[in-house]
Write a protein that holds these residues in place. Structure first.
Motif, PDB file in Angstrom:
ATOM      1  N   ASP A 133      94.296  42.518  16.041  1.00 37.83           N
ATOM      2  CA  ASP A 133      95.291  41.876  15.174  1.00 37.83           C
ATOM      3  C   ASP A 133      95.763  40.605  15.862  1.00 37.83           C
ATOM      4  O   ASP A 133      96.404  40.661  16.917  1.00 37.83           O
ATOM      5  CB  ASP A 133      96.460  42.818  14.920  1.00 37.83           C
ATOM      6  N   ARG A 134      95.443  39.453  15.257  1.00 41.06           N
ATOM      7  CA  ARG A 134      95.772  38.177  15.874  1.00 41.06           C
ATOM      8  C   ARG A 134      96.332  37.206  14.838  1.00 41.06           C
ATOM      9  O   ARG A 134      95.680  36.889  13.850  1.00 41.06           O
ATOM     10  CB  ARG A 134      94.531  37.573  16.546  1.00 41.06           C
ATOM     11  N   ASN A 135      97.588  36.783  15.032  1.00 45.05           N
ATOM     12  CA  ASN A 135      98.248  35.805  14.163  1.00 45.05           C
ATOM     13  C   ASN A 135      98.221  36.216  12.693  1.00 45.05           C
ATOM     14  O   ASN A 135      97.947  35.405  11.800  1.00 45.05           O
ATOM     15  CB  ASN A 135      97.605  34.419  14.328  1.00 45.05           C
ATOM     16  N   GLY A 136      98.502  37.498  12.438  1.00 44.48           N
ATOM     17  CA  GLY A 136      98.603  37.966  11.064  1.00 44.48           C
ATOM     18  C   GLY A 136      97.284  38.286  10.405  1.00 44.48           C
ATOM     19  O   GLY A 136      97.245  38.580   9.205  1.00 44.48           O
ATOM     20  N   THR A 137      96.197  38.235  11.161  1.00 43.55           N
ATOM     21  CA  THR A 137      94.871  38.547  10.619  1.00 43.55           C
ATOM     22  C   THR A 137      94.195  39.594  11.498  1.00 43.55           C
ATOM     23  O   THR A 137      94.241  39.507  12.734  1.00 43.55           O
ATOM     24  CB  THR A 137      93.994  37.286  10.556  1.00 43.55           C
ATOM     25  N   VAL A 138      93.589  40.589  10.868  1.00 43.93           N
ATOM     26  CA  VAL A 138      92.850  41.623  11.593  1.00 43.93           C
ATOM     27  C   VAL A 138      91.382  41.191  11.671  1.00 43.93           C
ATOM     28  O   VAL A 138      90.740  40.977  10.639  1.00 43.93           O
ATOM     29  CB  VAL A 138      92.972  42.993  10.899  1.00 43.93           C
ATOM     30  N   TRP A 139      90.871  41.070  12.908  1.00 41.21           N
ATOM     31  CA  TRP A 139      89.521  40.564  13.119  1.00 41.21           C
ATOM     32  C   TRP A 139      88.577  41.681  13.564  1.00 41.21           C
ATOM     33  O   TRP A 139      88.930  42.532  14.391  1.00 41.21           O
ATOM     34  CB  TRP A 139      89.523  39.465  14.182  1.00 41.21           C
ATOM     35  N   TYR A 140      87.369  41.636  13.011  1.00 45.09           N
ATOM     36  CA  TYR A 140      86.280  42.536  13.388  1.00 45.09           C
ATOM     37  C   TYR A 140      85.102  41.650  13.788  1.00 45.09           C
ATOM     38  O   TYR A 140      84.898  40.575  13.191  1.00 45.09           O
ATOM     39  CB  TYR A 140      85.880  43.436  12.220  1.00 45.09           C
ATOM     40  N   GLN A 141      84.322  42.071  14.760  1.00 47.46           N
ATOM     41  CA  GLN A 141      83.208  41.239  15.190  1.00 47.46           C
ATOM     42  C   GLN A 141      81.982  42.079  15.499  1.00 47.46           C
ATOM     43  O   GLN A 141      82.072  43.278  15.782  1.00 47.46           O
ATOM     44  CB  GLN A 141      83.588  40.395  16.400  1.00 47.46           C
ATOM     45  N   VAL A 142      80.828  41.415  15.421  1.00 43.63           N
ATOM     46  CA  VAL A 142      79.560  42.083  15.695  1.00 43.63           C
ATOM     47  C   VAL A 142      78.627  41.062  16.341  1.00 43.63           C
ATOM     48  O   VAL A 142      78.646  39.876  16.010  1.00 43.63           O
ATOM     49  CB  VAL A 142      78.938  42.658  14.401  1.00 43.63           C
ATOM     50  N   GLU A 143      77.831  41.527  17.282  1.00 43.35           N
ATOM     51  CA  GLU A 143      76.871  40.660  17.953  1.00 43.35           C
ATOM     52  C   GLU A 143      75.820  40.193  16.953  1.00 43.35           C
ATOM     53  O   GLU A 143      75.389  40.961  16.091  1.00 43.35           O
ATOM     54  CB  GLU A 143      76.206  41.416  19.107  1.00 43.35           C
ATOM     55  N   ARG A 144      75.413  38.948  17.085  1.00 45.47           N
ATOM     56  CA  ARG A 144      74.427  38.387  16.158  1.00 45.47           C
ATOM     57  C   ARG A 144      73.023  38.812  16.575  1.00 45.47           C
ATOM     58  O   ARG A 144      72.248  38.061  17.137  1.00 45.47           O
ATOM     59  CB  ARG A 144      74.543  36.855  16.140  1.00 45.47           C
ATOM     60  N   ARG A 145      72.718  40.075  16.244  1.00 39.45           N
ATOM     61  CA  ARG A 145      71.398  40.637  16.518  1.00 39.45           C
ATOM     62  C   ARG A 145      71.014  41.563  15.373  1.00 39.45           C
ATOM     63  O   ARG A 145      71.857  42.291  14.832  1.00 39.45           O
ATOM     64  CB  ARG A 145      71.379  41.409  17.834  1.00 39.45           C
ATOM     65  N   GLU A 146      69.758  41.559  15.037  1.00 37.71           N
ATOM     66  CA  GLU A 146      69.267  42.435  13.974  1.00 37.71           C
ATOM     67  C   GLU A 146      69.449  43.896  14.368  1.00 37.71           C
ATOM     68  O   GLU A 146      69.161  44.304  15.497  1.00 37.71           O
ATOM     69  CB  GLU A 146      67.795  42.153  13.695  1.00 37.71           C
ATOM     70  N   GLY A 147      69.978  44.700  13.450  1.00 38.79           N
ATOM     71  CA  GLY A 147      70.173  46.111  13.689  1.00 38.79           C
ATOM     72  C   GLY A 147      71.483  46.465  14.348  1.00 38.79           C
ATOM     73  O   GLY A 147      71.907  47.627  14.310  1.00 38.79           O
ATOM     74  N   ARG A 148      72.175  45.493  14.954  1.00 36.97           N
ATOM     75  CA  ARG A 148      73.430  45.793  15.624  1.00 36.97           C
ATOM     76  C   ARG A 148      74.513  46.050  14.577  1.00 36.97           C
ATOM     77  O   ARG A 148      74.791  45.197  13.727  1.00 36.97           O
ATOM     78  CB  ARG A 148      73.823  44.630  16.547  1.00 36.97           C
ATOM     79  N   CYS A 149      75.111  47.223  14.607  1.00 35.01           N
ATOM     80  CA  CYS A 149      76.180  47.638  13.675  1.00 35.01           C
ATOM     81  C   CYS A 149      75.736  47.552  12.214  1.00 35.01           C
ATOM     82  O   CYS A 149      76.553  47.333  11.316  1.00 35.01           O
ATOM     83  CB  CYS A 149      77.448  46.810  13.880  1.00 35.01           C
ATOM     84  N   GLY A 150      74.428  47.690  11.979  1.00 37.84           N
ATOM     85  CA  GLY A 150      73.920  47.641  10.613  1.00 37.84           C
ATOM     86  C   GLY A 150      73.509  46.263  10.148  1.00 37.84           C
ATOM     87  O   GLY A 150      73.217  46.072   8.957  1.00 37.84           O
ATOM     88  N   ASN A 151      73.469  45.270  11.057  1.00 35.69           N
ATOM     89  CA  ASN A 151      73.047  43.917  10.670  1.00 35.69           C
ATOM     90  C   ASN A 151      71.625  43.919  10.126  1.00 35.69           C
ATOM     91  O   ASN A 151      70.740  44.612  10.659  1.00 35.69           O
ATOM     92  CB  ASN A 151      73.075  42.974  11.876  1.00 35.69           C
ATOM     93  N   THR A 152      71.405  43.163   9.075  1.00 33.48           N
ATOM     94  CA  THR A 152      70.048  42.907   8.589  1.00 33.48           C
ATOM     95  C   THR A 152      69.740  41.434   8.784  1.00 33.48           C
ATOM     96  O   THR A 152      70.642  40.600   8.779  1.00 33.48           O
ATOM     97  CB  THR A 152      69.899  43.267   7.098  1.00 33.48           C
ATOM     98  N   LEU A 153      68.481  41.112   8.972  1.00 33.88           N
ATOM     99  CA  LEU A 153      68.050  39.730   9.198  1.00 33.88           C
ATOM    100  C   LEU A 153      66.910  39.396   8.260  1.00 33.88           C
ATOM    101  O   LEU A 153      65.911  40.109   8.192  1.00 33.88           O
ATOM    102  CB  LEU A 153      67.609  39.540  10.660  1.00 33.88           C
ATOM    103  N   GLU A 154      67.078  38.314   7.513  1.00 34.24           N
ATOM    104  CA  GLU A 154      66.024  37.792   6.645  1.00 34.24           C
ATOM    105  C   GLU A 154      65.736  36.360   7.054  1.00 34.24           C
ATOM    106  O   GLU A 154      66.640  35.620   7.440  1.00 34.24           O
ATOM    107  CB  GLU A 154      66.457  37.824   5.176  1.00 34.24           C
ATOM    108  N   THR A 155      64.481  35.956   6.970  1.00 33.68           N
ATOM    109  CA  THR A 155      64.103  34.581   7.308  1.00 33.68           C
ATOM    110  C   THR A 155      63.205  34.017   6.231  1.00 33.68           C
ATOM    111  O   THR A 155      62.506  34.746   5.522  1.00 33.68           O
ATOM    112  CB  THR A 155      63.373  34.506   8.657  1.00 33.68           C
ATOM    113  N   ASN A 156      63.246  32.697   6.115  1.00 32.59           N
ATOM    114  CA  ASN A 156      62.239  31.977   5.337  1.00 32.59           C
ATOM    115  C   ASN A 156      61.863  30.745   6.138  1.00 32.59           C
ATOM    116  O   ASN A 156      62.115  30.690   7.338  1.00 32.59           O
ATOM    117  CB  ASN A 156      62.739  31.657   3.928  1.00 32.59           C
ATOM    118  N   ALA A 157      61.302  29.759   5.532  1.00 29.77           N
ATOM    119  CA  ALA A 157      60.813  28.605   6.285  1.00 29.77           C
ATOM    120  C   ALA A 157      61.922  27.713   6.809  1.00 29.77           C
ATOM    121  O   ALA A 157      61.669  26.839   7.637  1.00 29.77           O
ATOM    122  CB  ALA A 157      59.868  27.788   5.410  1.00 29.77           C
TER     123      ALA A 157
END
Length: 597
Positions: free
Chosen positions: A361-385
């Motif tokens: 909880d910071r300055n009236g906002t609740v923040w959640y974060q996740v590492e920018r990696r595929e599969g981390r905390c359910g992250n999915t990754l899609e790519t195109n050209a």
């Protein structure tokens, strides 16, 4: 429903003059009973075919005023003519009292006093006004109540017969006159007037059973069941701005703001509606409008805002959560006031993987974060050209929710454009929880290039300094890219060439690598390209240059979806793969000498 008698009075021009010489009007019917109406010809412009006349209202002897309103000098001298906030003047009649200039200041320090017609505002000082939106001209107004200063966003309101500080979003009267609609043509259905209405407290506008708001656009004259329809020339306030003051315009003749009505107070409320503290209009026929185009706003969710690009067509747009797309972290923020309004428990939230629930909880906002990696905390990754897209979803449960409660879902995506010039052309599939997905664009991949002293690429020359080499020696060039998905992406040398200036666009351009392949195998050797986030090559340069600059364009290649290793034959051909172009890199100047002594 609030009703008003039909009053027929023609309008007058701006403005009252201090010398009591009268007011120009459109008809003698606008003059007070104790005023004289005078017709006089107006000096014609050259070329005018017809004579025009000026009609002026002037108070008779024994009376004072602007001709529209005339005060009996003898009667009013006893102090019984002026409303609260106005004082008596034997020359002008009832004039506004500037409370802010009185010795006994009405506002408590550090508030700033602002005089208004018939009243005043106590504004939060700019350095303390944390509620106003960045770039907004709004200033939060604070009210006094029984010697007490009300919190920002509250007013002194009569609740159960007792005056106390209260939120006008919770204590308002319904104003549901259908004749106020912006589509109601006054001449056909009768004129209405708000000058004689005894406004008390705060009001919320309705058309039928649907909540609406005042228009933020110029309304055609004779609409809203009156002659001069009233509208707001400035946008409504934001949720956190509290109570603000807004000027009001009236459209007549060819001027959208022909009449500037006394200002009103406005507050934005949770649930996409507004409340208004209205005041009597200065004359007839003037009335506050209800914008029929804003009925869609009543369908917006608690995390939506009703927005418009042209103040005419409105739509619901998701305003939460906040999303920050960093190089290594994806951060999602939910403002506490949104969570409270929706009855959601911040501590119950988690990402697609329910084990990822830590928050701050910071300055009236609740923040959640996740590492920018595929599969981390359910992250999915899609790519195109041209893009890499990371997606996840934040799930929040009701305050009184059980394990089987249905969560409120916030799907989000971070799009990383890794091409020098690109646009968001990747198709993003919305998750099934909701059609509203928050999408933000992250920073491009960070790449660096160095010139090395040895073939092992372990001893770089100092960055940013000119390099002097013996004529005929080799260049050893190494490239690296910072990317969290090291197992998936690799860097590919696309083109490397030299110029005689720092600009990569200047001519001539001498290529060492083109279309991923060496231009001359006897002079250029590609040591590594398309196998990791590092690439390197060596080149033997010939020529009589005074100095040169080396430029390389790179790309990131998704090795899961294509082959990234360049295939070079004697006849150069460009490899086809799903690669992502990066910004060209430049090092130099590189100068030549016969010896280093």
């Amino acid at each position: 429903m609030m009703s008003s008698g039909v009053l027929m009075m023609l309008l007058f021009f701006k403005h009252v003059t201090a010398d009591n010489s009268g007011t120009v009007v459109t008809s003698c019917e606008a003059c007070h009973d104790q005023a004289t109406c005078l017709d006089s010809p107006v000096e014609r412009e050259r070329g005018d075919a017809f004579q025009t006349w000026s009609v002026t209202c002037t108070c008779q002897d024994g009376f004072v005023g602007d001709g529209i309103t005339c005060y009996d000098l003898e009667f009013c001298a006893k102090g019984s003519c002026c409303r609260q906030g106005y004082g008596w003047s034997s020359e002008l009649g009832c004039v506004d009292v500037d409370e802010c200039s009185l010795p006994d200041q009405p506002c408590s320090p550090p508030q700033v006093c602002e005089n208004t017609p018939g009243s005043f505002n106590c504004l939060v000082p700019p350095e303390d006004d944390l509620h106003s939106s960045p770039g907004s001209d709004s200033r939060s107004v604070q009210f006094q109540c029984g010697g007490r200063r009300c919190p920002v966003g509250e007013d002194c309101i009569s609740v159960g017969g007792t005056s106390l500080c209260a939120d006008p979003c919770l204590h308002y009267s319904v104003l549901n006159d259908d004749w106020r609609s912006t589509t109601n043509y006054g001449p056909a259905n009768g004129y209405h007037c708000d000058s004689s209405v005894n406004w008390q407290g705060w009001y919320r506008l309705f058309l039928g059973n649907t909540s609406v708001q005042m228009p933020e656009r110029c309304v055609e004259k004779y609409m809203c069941g009156t002659e001069i329809p009233l509208w707001l020339p400035l946008a409504h306030p934001q949720l956190l701005e509290g109570v603000v003051q807004r000027s009001v315009c009236g459209h007549y003749y060819y001027d959208c703001c022909y009449r500037r009505q006394n200002p009103i107070h406005v507050k934005a409320c949770y649930g996409n509606y507004y409340v208004y503290k209205l005041v009597p209009t200065t004359t007839c026929n003037m009335a506050y409008c209800a914008d029929v185009n804003t009925t869609v706003c009543s369908t917006c969710g608690v995390f939506d805002a009703c927005v418009s690009d042209n103040e005419t067509n409105w739509r619901c747009e998701r305003k939460a959560p906040e999303l920050v797309c960093g190089r290594s972290l994806l951060k999602v923020g939910l403002p506490n006031f949104y969570l409270e309004a929706a009855g959601l428990d911040a501590s119950s939230a988690h990402l697609a993987d329910h084990r990822c629930s830590s928050h701050e909880d910071r300055n009236g906002t609740v923040w959640y974060q996740v590492e920018r990696r595929e599969g981390r905390c359910g992250n999915t990754l899609e790519t195109n050209a041209t893009h890499a897209v990371y997606s996840n979803s934040l799930l929040v449960y009701p305050v009184d929710g059980r394990n089987d409660s249905q969560p409120f879902g916030f799907p989000f995506s971070c799009v990383y454009p890794l091409e020098t010039e690109s646009s968001l052309d990747v198709a993003i599939r919305p998750l099934p929880l909701t059609d509203h997905k928050v999408v933000r664009v992250g920073a491009k991949a960070k790449a660096s290039m160095s010139l090395y002293r040895d073939t092992n690429y372990t001893q770089p020359y100092p960055a940013g300094q000119p390099v002097t080499l013996i004529a005929g020696s080799s260049l050893h060039v190494g490239v690296s890219v910072e990317e969290s998905e090291a197992e998936r992406f690799v860097v590919v040398l696309e083109d490397c060439y030299t110029t005689e200036s720092p600009s990569p666009d200047n001519l001539p351009q001498t290529y060492m690598i083109q279309d991923r392949c060496p231009t001359n195998r006897t002079q250029v050797t590609v040591e590594e390209s398309g196998s990791s986030l590092r690439a390197s090559f060596s080149a033997l340069l010939q020529g009589d240059y005074r100095y040169i600059f080396l430029h390389c364009s790179l790309s990131l290649c998704d090795q899961r979806s294509s082959s990234c290793t360049p295939v070079c034959s004697r006849r150069r051909s460009r490899s086809v793969s799903k690669s992502i172009r990066l910004k060209p890199l430049t090092i130099g100047p590189i100068t030549w000498a016969q010896s280093l002594e």
